[in-house]
Design a protein around this motif. Structure first.
Motif, short mmCIF file in Angstrom:
data_model
loop_
_atom_site.label_atom_id
_atom_site.label_comp_id
_atom_site.label_asym_id
_atom_site.label_seq_id
_atom_site.Cartn_x
_atom_site.Cartn_y
_atom_site.Cartn_z
N GLN A 1 3.13 -6.13 8.46
CA GLN A 1 3.05 -5.91 7.17
C GLN A 1 1.58 -5.42 6.53
O GLN A 1 0.74 -6.56 6.52
CB GLN A 1 3.68 -7.17 6.24
CG GLN A 1 3.80 -6.68 4.82
CD GLN A 1 5.03 -7.02 4.21
OE1 GLN A 1 5.73 -7.90 5.03
NE2 GLN A 1 5.28 -6.82 3.05
N ALA B 1 -3.99 -7.77 7.19
CA ALA B 1 -2.69 -7.65 7.12
C ALA B 1 -1.91 -8.96 7.86
O ALA B 1 -2.69 -9.85 8.07
CB ALA B 1 -2.15 -6.50 8.13
N GLY C 1 3.26 -1.30 -0.10
CA GLY C 1 2.59 -1.66 1.48
C GLY C 1 3.64 -1.14 2.44
O GLY C 1 4.62 -0.36 1.91
N PRO D 1 -0.85 -3.68 3.74
CA PRO D 1 -1.15 -3.20 2.34
C PRO D 1 -1.49 -1.70 2.23
O PRO D 1 -1.51 -1.00 1.37
CB PRO D 1 -2.43 -4.10 1.72
CG PRO D 1 -2.94 -4.31 2.85
CD PRO D 1 -2.23 -4.50 3.94
N LYS D 2 -2.19 -1.11 3.21
CA LYS D 2 -2.67 0.19 3.41
C LYS D 2 -1.36 1.02 4.15
O LYS D 2 -0.52 0.83 4.99
CB LYS D 2 -3.83 0.26 4.21
CG LYS D 2 -4.37 1.57 4.38
CD LYS D 2 -5.95 1.46 5.05
CE LYS D 2 -6.68 2.67 5.14
NZ LYS D 2 -5.88 4.09 5.13
N ARG D 3 -1.51 2.53 3.77
CA ARG D 3 -0.30 3.42 4.32
C ARG D 3 -0.92 3.98 5.59
O ARG D 3 -2.02 4.31 5.52
CB ARG D 3 -0.18 4.25 3.25
CG ARG D 3 0.53 3.63 2.06
CD ARG D 3 1.00 4.71 1.09
NE ARG D 3 2.18 5.29 1.37
CZ ARG D 3 3.42 4.60 1.25
NH1 ARG D 3 3.40 3.46 1.20
NH2 ARG D 3 4.44 5.54 1.87
#
Length: 99
Positions: free
Chosen positions: A47, A34, A88, A49-51
């Motif tokens: 920030q 991240a 993201g 990319p995974k929730r």
């Protein structure tokens, strides 16, 4: 002063540094690359990319390229989430413990 007003005022007691640093988020045994957007004495904005969801606990690692400077290792908790158009998320992380 109400508790809410005091909580907001205390958040501003820490100076935020704008950074653009690669970080590793460790959650449930997974390591997720991240970017740390900003950093303060009590938390950071990342920030990812995974929730994630509010309340998730993440370990955050920022490695240092300099031998004389130690990297950052912290246990954090997700306190807010903002979904991004690319799928993201931006995460507000509260630092619980520095390791």
């Amino acid at each position: 002063m109400s508790e809410h007003e005091r909580d907001y005022a205390e958040k501003r007691d820490f100076i935020r540094m704008r950074v653009d640093a690669e970080v590793s988020l460790i959650h449930a045994g997974q390591v997720i690359a991240a970017v740390c957007v900003d950093l303060s004495g009590s938390g950071m904005q990342v920030q990812a990319p995974k929730r994630f969801k509010a309340g998730d606990r993440l370990s955050v690692r920022i490695d240092s390229d300099h031998a004389a400077l130690k990297g950052l290792n912290a246990d954090t908790e997700v306190v807010w989430v903002a979904d991004q158009d690319d799928g993201g998320q931006k995460l507000g992380l509260s630092i619980l413990k520095m390791n």
